[in-house]
Design an enzyme around this catalytic site. Structure first.
Site, short mmCIF file in Angstrom:
data_model
loop_
_atom_site.label_atom_id
_atom_site.label_comp_id
_atom_site.label_asym_id
_atom_site.label_seq_id
_atom_site.Cartn_x
_atom_site.Cartn_y
_atom_site.Cartn_z
CD GLN A 66 3.51 5.63 2.61
OE1 GLN A 66 2.49 5.11 2.20
NE2 GLN A 66 4.57 4.92 2.96
CG HIS B 162 0.61 6.28 5.75
ND1 HIS B 162 1.79 6.76 6.25
CD2 HIS B 162 0.84 4.99 5.41
CE1 HIS B 162 2.70 5.80 6.21
NE2 HIS B 162 2.16 4.72 5.72
CB CYS C 240 5.77 1.75 6.72
SG CYS C 240 5.17 3.27 5.99
CG LEU C 241 6.69 0.95 0.49
CD1 LEU C 241 5.98 1.34 -0.80
CD2 LEU C 241 7.82 -0.03 0.20
CG HIS D 41 -0.06 0.72 7.17
ND1 HIS D 41 0.98 0.18 7.91
CD2 HIS D 41 0.53 1.62 6.33
CE1 HIS D 41 2.12 0.75 7.54
NE2 HIS D 41 1.88 1.61 6.58
CD GLU D 42 -1.15 2.21 2.86
OE1 GLU D 42 -0.69 3.36 2.77
OE2 GLU D 42 -0.41 1.22 3.04
N GLY E 20 0.82 -1.20 0.00
CA GLY E 20 0.00 0.00 0.00
C GLY E 20 0.85 1.26 0.00
NI NI Z 1 3.04 2.88 5.38
#
Ligand code: NI
Length: 164
Positions: A51, A140, A94-95, A136-137, A46
């Site tokens: 991000q 963000h 997480c990226l 999670h998204e 995701g």
């Molecule tokens: Ni993330």
């Protein structure tokens, strides 16, 4: 389409609340396309707009890389959780926080409502990886990272966990 640079933990933008998308215009569609490309390139599950440095309530999710999950590919504009139940603890990554993983307790099942790129409202219900990714998204978009919720965080080098 173009690859976008992923903002890393430490950048203040990741702690800010993103604004609703008021109009799904060309900029938003390009953002979505670029986010797909960036997600693919980084082999992620995701990605949320903050991000890539954009404070808008936009996210993409692709659970297809996990063999045990249904292959769901969704674009979410102005998403919100409308129902949730149960509890499940699972590792997250997480990226924006490369190399780190931590156990987070989330609802076991969630139902989210969002707009698609045509401006139509849809709902999506998920368990397992999809429920985790939705939470999670959407986190963000509210400036919350998994490390803010994790009971403990460890380096991926310490185990065999795969990055999400
Ligand atoms: Ni993330």
């Amino acid at each position: 389409m173009a690859l976008r640079k992923i903002v890393l933990e430490g950048d203040e933008i990741l702690k800010k609340k993103a604004r609703d998308v008021a109009e799904i215009n060309e900029r938003i569609l390009t953002l979505l396309d670029d986010m797909w490309e960036t997600l693919e390139e980084n082999n992620g599950v995701g990605l949320a707009a903050p991000q890539v440095g954009v404070l808008r309530r936009v996210a993409v999710i692709d659970t297809g890389k996990d063999e045990e999950s249904d292959d769901v590919r969704i674009e979410l504009i102005n998403p919100r959780i409308v129902e949730s139940d149960g509890e499940a603890e699972a590792d997250e990554a997480c990226l924006s926080i490369p190399g780190m993983v931590g156990a987070v307790t989330r609802p076991a099942r969630v139902k989210a409502e969002a707009l698609n790129r045509n401006g139509e409202t849809f709902t999506i219900e998920g368990e397992g990886l999809l429920a985790k990714a939705l939470c999670h998204e959407i986190d963000h978009l509210d400036g919350i990272l998994f490390v803010d919720r994790a009971s403990s965080v460890r380096s991926m080098d310490d185990d065999d966990e795969e990055e999400e």
